[in-house]
Enzyme design. Structure first.
Site: not given
Length: 176
Positions: A64-65, A95, A170
């Site tokens: 997802l964004p 992320t 990340k």
């Protein structure tokens, strides 16, 4: 394995396709139904909500964004945690903010779910070719249990530590 996948955008779509190619029973959902049509044609089932995906799955993955979408999809009234069965798992490949994933993990674990943060690196071509690097945070036993599934999407699946550590790695990776 019965796998759910939520978020069929540029990264999620090819990752979900690789899960399906690995012969998992796949249920998918996205706010845009057209994003999953080719997956349905290849054998995936369409769900009407994140809750519906979870009810049909042993493990639910999402791509997802941003953290707001992740929280809504997981913790909302029609979210993953409203439909997931005890002992099942939620893995977020987005992320995300480490604090968001720690919060989600704490809530999930209290309900009897396995929760992993597993953000990916390698771009759209890596997602398509299943050559992503996956940085995983969460319980080590859960990581070992779901490593084979994550290896359907990436060639380098690495355990980074407790919940949130996948996202810390990340973010550091992105800065470098």
């Amino acid at each position: 394995m019965k796998v759910g996948f939520i978020g069929l955008g540029n990264m999620g779509n090819p990752m979900a396709a690789n899960v399906l190619k690995a012969r998992h029973d796949l249920t998918v959902y996205d706010v845009r139904r057209e994003m999953g049509r080719h997956l349905e044609e290849a054998g995936a089932k369409w769900a009407v909500s994140p809750k519906d995906v979870a009810a049909q799955s042993e493990v639910v993955l999402s791509s997802l964004p941003d953290p707001r979408e992740v929280e809504a999809v997981v913790l909302g009234e029609e979210g993953v945690f409203a439909g997931l069965n005890r002992g099942s798992a939620y893995i977020d490949t987005s992320t995300n903010a480490p604090t968001t994933m720690r919060k989600i993990a704490e809530i999930g674990i209290s309900k009897g779910f396995c929760v992993l943060d597993a953000p990916i690196s390698g771009g759209v071509s890596g997602a398509r070719d299943a050559t992503l690097t996956v940085f995983v945070g969460g319980e080590k036993g859960d990581f070992e249990r779901f490593r084979p599934l994550l290896q359907n999407m990436g060639t380098n699946v690495v355990y980074m530590g407790p919940a949130g550590c996948g996202n810390v790695t990340k973010l550091v990776n992105n800065v470098m």
